[in-house]
Design an enzyme around this catalytic site. Structure first.
Site, PDB file in Angstrom:
ATOM      1  N   ARG A  19       0.804  -1.225   0.000  1.00  0.00           N
ATOM      2  CA  ARG A  19       0.000   0.000   0.000  1.00  0.00           C
ATOM      3  C   ARG A  19       0.840   1.281   0.000  1.00  0.00           C
ATOM      4  NH1 ARG A  19      -3.960  -1.190   4.811  1.00  0.00           N
ATOM      5  NH2 ARG A  19      -2.448  -2.823   5.222  1.00  0.00           N
ATOM      6  N   ASN A 384      38.246  40.436   6.218  1.00  0.00           N
ATOM      7  CA  ASN A 384      36.950  40.857   5.689  1.00  0.00           C
ATOM      8  C   ASN A 384      36.961  40.695   4.175  1.00  0.00           C
ATOM      9  OD1 ASN A 384      34.341  42.485   6.517  1.00  0.00           O
ATOM     10  ND2 ASN A 384      35.033  43.288   4.547  1.00  0.00           N
TER      11      ASN A 384
END
Ligand code: UD1
Ligand code: CA
Length: 494
Positions: A19, A384
């Protein structure tokens, strides 16, 4: 009362699961980040059995390979072509040591909410009652599909009848067989030899063992439990999602009780193997999957999906999609970040908006704040990376690595063409295409000088809004005549 260690747990997982309508065997479908079978194994291991046997047949190789990963110590048992839960149990007993003594528990591979604690309760009730067989039963408002518990006039258990074999009167019974049992090993083995396949399905039913044992004058009991979810099996995908939602509800509630703030439990999904610290805040639409580990004081979400991600204390992760990544203490991630495998962000580091990272080690205090791709790179500490940069890691054939040192300041819109190294403390100018190593402390620039072609718009875009705006801005100053326009070389058609 402490219950004795069970001799074995047998997990039945050979059934077909038609199922589900799936190419994947039913027990390999997952809820809460674990397969149904892995949930069954976790419950079984929770009672510390001497042996764990798992019976397989449908999708045998896939299921066996999964068991080898989840629980290598488990005994994989192949069921033969005789069908039924009784035959499956018999095959398991044959694979376990001969003369096995003590209690054997039988469970199902497709009942994922069953808790180890419930199996412990079964074991205790079984031992306390002195029964040779005890079945976990439950009283269901709608018992259809399940086997029914047959009680003798004195209230003792007389047997189990399957729905398909039941009379109309028996179908009215609401006490059902959960498919979870405790047996005396020797009695079970002997009783199974007396069970046939004379029933509607032509199968050898494990449930028939109860009647056989009772017929021998031995004691059979039922252990009625109230938490119906723990007896519910998955037969189709509707039940899969129903049980998945209930499992999640239970997991989320457990974490709230353990000190996690969950703003919206209905849209928060936490897998069974996730580990959370205290005073975490989880905002709505957040999913935490796999073996993720989240430290104390972390703020997560909204709209965040993390799989196998580890986050240090006090970090903040907003609107982020991440997998196999490590986020350091106090770090900031998001909104709109995509952390792919191998991302490691250091303490107090930042991965910001529209940033994608992969196999990237970004050191403590370093920031990649905006619009950037960092792939196959190492960035040192307190550097950065300027907005809109790309770590160009792929030449079409090979992936290569870029190293940026500590305390670097790279300009906006840089391309780091790997393999390349930017030394400690170096700078790069805006728009730099970094193709050569940059020594420590240097400023790298390689953009060509800017030229202004005066009057170009008047000449080439006459009558446009741009030309009008330019004329308005220049006020009384004379419009540059068309013949003074410089057309750049190689761009004559501009
Ligand atoms: C079974 C019980 C039923 C009970 C229900 C609870 C029997 C005969 N019936 O019915 O009384 O109410 O579970 O959910 O036992 N399996 C095997 N080999 C097989 C057949 C099944 O290993 O040959 C496994 C399945 O994978 C599954 C479990 O046994 O994990 C139960 O099988 P399933 O076919 O779902 O049994 P039900 O008909 O639901
Ligand atoms: Ca079933």
């Amino acid at each position: 009362m402490t219950s004795p260690r069970p001799a074995a747990v047998i997990v039945l997982a050979a059934g077909e699961g038609t199922r589900m309508r799936s190419a994947t065997p039913k027990v390999l479908h997952a809820i809460g980040g674990r397969t149904l079978l892995a949930h069954a194994i976790a419950a079984a291991r929770g009672v510390d059995p001497q042996h764990l046997a798992i019976v397989v047949r449908h999708g045998r190789d896939l299921v066996a390979a999964h068991i080898a990963v989840v629980d290598p110590a488990a005994v994989i048992v192949d069921q033969d072509e005789v069908k039924g839960t009784g035959r499956a149990t018999e095959c398991a007993l044959d694979a376990l040591p001969e003369g096995l003594e003590g209690t054997v528990l039988v469970t199902c591979g497709d009942v994922p909410l069953l808790a180890a604690q419930t199996l412990r309760g079964l074991l205790e009730a079984h031992v306390a009652s002195g029964s040779v067989a005890t079945v976990i039963s439950a009283s269901l408002p709608d018992p259809s599909g399940y086997g029914r518990i047959l009680r003798a006039p004195d209230g003792s258990v007389a047997g189990i009848v399957e729905q398909k074999d039941a009379t109309d009167v028996q179908r009215e019974i609401t006490e059902i067989n959960s498919g979870l049992y405790a047996f005396d090993a020797a009695v079970l083995r002997k009783a199974l030899t007396q069970v046939g396949t004379d029933n509607v399905q032509g199968e050898k039913y494990l449930t028939d063992v109860l009647g056989v044992i009772r017929g021998q004058g031995l004691r059979v009991s039922a252990h009625l439990i109230q938490d119906l979810w723990q007896t519910e099996g998955v037969n189709d995908r509707v039940q899969l999602s129903r049980l998945g939602a209930e499992l999640n509800r239970r997991i989320v509630e457990r974490w709230m009780r353990a000190g996690v703030t969950v703003v919206d439990p209905a849209t928060t999904w936490i897998d069974a193997d996730v580990r959370l610290g205290r005073d975490i805040t989880i905002h709505q639409q957040t999913q935490i999957h796999g073996a993720s580990t989240i430290g104390d004081d972390v703020v997560l979400g909204p709209d965040t999906t993390l799989t196998d991600v580890s986050i240090g204390r006090g970090a903040t992760v907003i609107r982020t999609h991440g997998s196999l990544a490590v986020i350091g203490e106090g770090a900031m991630v998001g909104p709109f970040s995509y952390l792919r495998p191998g991302t490691e962000l250091g303490v107090n580091g930042k991965i910001g908006t529209f940033v994608e990272t992969k196999n990237a080690q970004i050191g403590a205090g370093s920031k990649v704040p905006h619009l950037t791709y960092v792939g196959d790179a190492t960035i040192g500490e307190h550097s950065n990376i300027g907005a809109s940069s790309v770590f160009v890691n792929y030449d079409g054939v090979n992936k290569m690595h870029t190293t940026v040192g500590s305390h670097c300041r790279t300009g906006s819109d840089n391309m780091f063409v790997a393999p390349v190294t930017v030394g400690d403390g170096a700078y790069t100018g805006a728009g730099t295409v970094v193709r050569k190593d940059v020594p420590p402390g240097a400023l790298a620039i390689n953009v060509s000088p800017q030229r202004n072609l005066l009057g170009w718009v008047y000449a080439k875009r006459a009558g446009t809004a741009s030309a009008q705006a330019a004329a308005a801005a220049s006020g009384d100053s004379p419009v540059v005549p068309e013949d003074s326009v410089i057309v750049p070389e190689g761009n004559a058609s501009a």
